[in-house]
Design a protein around this motif. Structure first.
Motif, mmCIF file in Angstrom:
data_model
loop_
_atom_site.group_PDB
_atom_site.id
_atom_site.type_symbol
_atom_site.label_atom_id
_atom_site.label_comp_id
_atom_site.label_asym_id
_atom_site.label_seq_id
_atom_site.Cartn_x
_atom_site.Cartn_y
_atom_site.Cartn_z
ATOM 1 N N GLU B 95 30.382 85.427 65.054
ATOM 2 C CA GLU B 95 29.839 86.754 64.744
ATOM 3 C C GLU B 95 30.944 87.793 64.883
ATOM 4 N N HIS B 113 23.833 93.671 50.788
ATOM 5 C CA HIS B 113 23.915 92.418 51.543
ATOM 6 C C HIS B 113 23.028 92.590 52.773
ATOM 7 N N THR B 115 21.688 90.417 55.069
ATOM 8 C CA THR B 115 21.722 89.618 56.294
ATOM 9 C C THR B 115 22.829 90.094 57.220
ATOM 10 N N ALA B 116 22.728 91.330 57.647
ATOM 11 C CA ALA B 116 23.688 91.914 58.573
ATOM 12 C C ALA B 116 22.960 92.979 59.372
ATOM 13 N N TRP B 209 28.756 97.614 61.652
ATOM 14 C CA TRP B 209 28.237 96.534 60.795
ATOM 15 C C TRP B 209 28.546 95.209 61.479
ATOM 16 N N VAL B 211 27.823 90.950 61.510
ATOM 17 C CA VAL B 211 27.433 89.906 60.564
ATOM 18 C C VAL B 211 27.961 88.571 61.075
ATOM 19 N N ASN B 215 27.595 84.559 56.485
ATOM 20 C CA ASN B 215 27.190 85.660 55.610
ATOM 21 C C ASN B 215 28.360 86.579 55.269
ATOM 22 N N LEU B 216 29.331 86.673 56.177
ATOM 23 C CA LEU B 216 30.542 87.422 55.839
ATOM 24 C C LEU B 216 31.297 86.729 54.698
#
Lengths: 303, 303, 303, 303
Positions: B95, B113, B115-116, B209, B211, B215-216
């Motif tokens: 993370e 996006h 999922t963050a 932010w 993530v 997802n990144l």
């Protein structure tokens, strides 16, 4: 004891390590790192990693609220304000990674919480250990007579003994046959991905589970609740203790505004105001159903 | 220079701190912590916190694959295998938390996006700074003639100068009027939540932010792509450099299997096999449309 | 009027269509389909599609609760029970797809709700229309003096007029220059993806937005709240009306247990019980801060 | 046969209903509605509801791309373009709701896909049926010798017979004891939430599962893959057939660009170009590991 000597040695080696970091460190959490906290007969919860602390929640919130708030509002006040007004995003800025060992039927409830990251031990790839959850005698409970999805008092005497005998015998036999089917001595051996289907739901599995603090609080509100099944509630209770050591302000706010709080419906608020104004309110003139009224009385009369 | 003296002092103070931790430490990331890496004229990306490293990916994957794989497969090989076969959950076990300053029109793309975790500076609560993105002259580009959502060569001479003048003048005037409207000297002052609507999309905002690595990577694959708009691509490029220092094995696998990889359709694979077998394949006998064929040729002929 | 003659004709054509289906049909929703319900000066909300109704919530819940409950619990009772006890998954079984036209600064708040599907009109690809939100005179409000992120009374006289003049003039000028920059008569024309950065946040955008009923309720609870900014609250209010026609039982339960409900902290519940038992409770002996006490008094005394 | 007479009658009643709707109707899907398509020995997949069709994907995409594209690009071309360039949001605008009956060990894999809505039959609340998955003889497979998480050829003769006997006997005994424990004749009866832990993972459960088309395609790409376990793959295969009837253009694009496509790494693309230019490329001069080279050869040589 859930851990082998080798596993304990690996944990001790991890705990012995120490590195300097520029990151935020939560002292209460460093102490928990890697230690396996026992839950149920063979399960555990252990912290593998974490990100952030109480101050990190405020730091993120203040970016979203701008300059200068630091001087007028202390950290605890801000955290309580955020919790009270459902500002959830600053709590998402803390993250925790756990290694959990738990029975499969508990895992099946747990996984319903979707906003988390999971890596589970694979029984397609590997062989599961012979470890089954067998309830302690005072948790071998009867079906509740008032709640279709709850349990009542502990079973007594012969009935309790018979239940424990059945659970132990079926676990043992199913595992023996699991082993027999995958065995490759003198036979081909059944594929592990098929053989696992013979194992009952009280077998233990394990996973890495990573979640942010907001979603963890959501999980804990539902699973540390008295209506949650005992076998998942004990995991939630253990995590509550860990979180209290990690982010004490946030945990206290969670206790006050979620765990110990109640949600009153529009009708309940109305009845309450009338009662405080001296009016006699009954179910009949409250606008509530009998069931809602019972729940309302539980809130206002509980001693 | 995007930062004030006070802000730089705060960053230096954060960088000067050092605490012992039992957690995993990524040396390449410690060096980045808190430093503001400049992007565009007033923007930046800076790392606030991180969790995990290359080894943490393997550690999570091995729980899901069981005991004993450690000896037969080294970490890099495992990471490449996971990336190649779309096993995404172990990458979710790392993370990162960033503080980003960026123009609003870039923020609007970025936030798609989902999922963050995000905490944005609030213009309902606070007053935005007078900082606007004005493109460097070689990025004042013409509309593409072949791609409706792309840009062509840089504008030249008078036209470029006129565009820059308009952007600067409108930004300045809108901000002057924003200030005039919220001003409370001799008037009530317009609510900040309303006044902000006068600000154009090249004004800078900022956010925290957070993530996970999987997802990144998904974000970076789409936004470090040549088809992404230049103004978001430069943020993605900066993040690529940071990630390469954080998890070098994972980043290399990402480069090989995502950034530098190509996806061939069933028809493309078929054509390819026929070509390698010596057959002459043309668009007409390939089963592809003219457009698909052009994209196929780009893949196989690019020098 | 937000719609052109062509657009109205397209809507009428969609409304005129009728096909037989085996699916569940919600009569109250069929009536809304495709119609643009005006919000603010140029915005609208219109229903493009929906899935499910009140009965579909129960149908899904009963799978998860097993056979036979149908006879003992009517649909409305079950829905209220699910809402009261935070069983959210059955509400996720209904889905709605909306076409919304809204100012960019409203869109930026709206998009923070991540559990929805979105397709926004692209200003990289297309040219935005000359439509800006200009508040009605009684919504040109002053900054609140008690709440940093709220607004107070409407501005009066000259100040209000000046604000409206500034908003209109800046919108017009920015749009004129946007058009001038992309114009291709006698010049190359700036890329649309760059030119859009000159447009202020009160310009209108539009999107398709699809969400399940549980997440829509969560959105509505936060955005139909008196603390939400007026310009997003009017969208939430309009959606509340639509949902009330779609799933009347679920909407009534939402009103009673969410919109009109209050959350009492552990300290508030304790004070309440003491008050109902005849004790005199003050802030000093309540365990609440001054701020919490004020919020508590608002709950119990509001007339 | 997985369904009772009563269940079949309920399905027929649902299929017999027909209502007019203004919504988009997908003819190919209306035909599937409610019918239970058998999978494995006692499982099924049946469509409960759906939203959208191929045209709905384009309609959403065109809002995000603006006016005028309708005339230059037909629907199928647009859908293929969106799929090829990973524009996933328009596919999220279609939704499907299924009722699925499946063995618990399949459910445990399935639920790992988090972006879906689920209501599962509750064994805390209700009593599970006596239905267990027993593989057909040609699916009683040996452990793979080359792939730790795969299976090889079917077991033969006595070994196969012994496996089937064990699976059947253990299932039967565990279920008998489950019934004996919860029985309330002459005893209190164990709580259902505890008794269920005695049931092995081949027992059937059921759930309502709702997902958007983009996430369904992601599920199908991973689970209709030859590397997926046979018992979940047959569910994915059945869903592929259903989706092909629902959104034929989108399904064809999915087949070409996902199911039948291959992802080539940077090194593979490089080798390919060199081969097509006449160079002799071997593993040694390719930059690939032996394993990557084998996978590359599978792509380019498969007949």
């Amino acid at each position: 004891m859930p851990l082998s000597t080798d596993q304990l040695a690996e944990i001790e080696a991890q705990r012995a390590q120490s590195h300097p970091t520029r990151r935020v460190v939560a002292a209460g959490m460093e102490d928990h790192l890697y230690t396996a906290h026992q839950v149920l007969d063979h399960g555990f919860v252990r912290v593998i990693d974490y990100m952030g602390d109480d101050a990190a929640i405020c730091q993120a919130a203040r970016v979203s609220y701008g300059k200068g708030t630091k001087s007028v509002q202390n950290d605890e006040g801000l955290i309580r304000y955020l919790m009270r007004h459902w500002h959830s995003t600053p709590f998402e800025m803390c993250e925790i990674k756990l290694h959990v060992k738990l029975p499969v039927f508990v895992a099946r409830q747990w996984i319903r919480h979707r906003t988390a990251n999971v890596n589970e031990y694979s029984a397609r790839y590997s062989i599961l250990d012979r470890e089954f959850y067998i309830p302690a005698p005072d948790h071998v409970a009867a079906q509740s007579e008032v709640n279709n999805q709850g349990r009542g008092d502990a079973l007594q005497g012969e009935e309790a003994a018979r239940v424990l005998d059945l659970l132990k015998a079926d676990s043992a036999r199913c595992y023996d046959n699991y082993e027999a089917m995958i065995n490759q001595d003198g036979q081909q051996g059944l594929a592990r991905e098929l053989a696992r289907m013979n194992l009952p739901a009280n077998i233990y599995t394990q996973w890495y589970w990573k979640v942010d603090l907001h979603n963890l609080f959501h999980f804990l509100r539902l699973r540390a609740d008295p209506h949650a099944q005992y076998e998942i509630r004990v995991y939630a209770d253990m995590m509550c203790k860990i979180v209290a050591d990690w982010v004490p302000f946030a945990y206290k706010a969670f206790e006050d505004y979620r765990l110990g709080a109640v949600n009153l419906s529009a009708q309940m608020v109305d009845s309450l105001r009338r009662m405080l104004a001296g009016e006699t309110v009954t179910q009949e003139n409250s606008g509530m159903t009998a069931r809602e009224w019972r729940e309302f009385e539980d809130v206002i009369r509980k001693s």
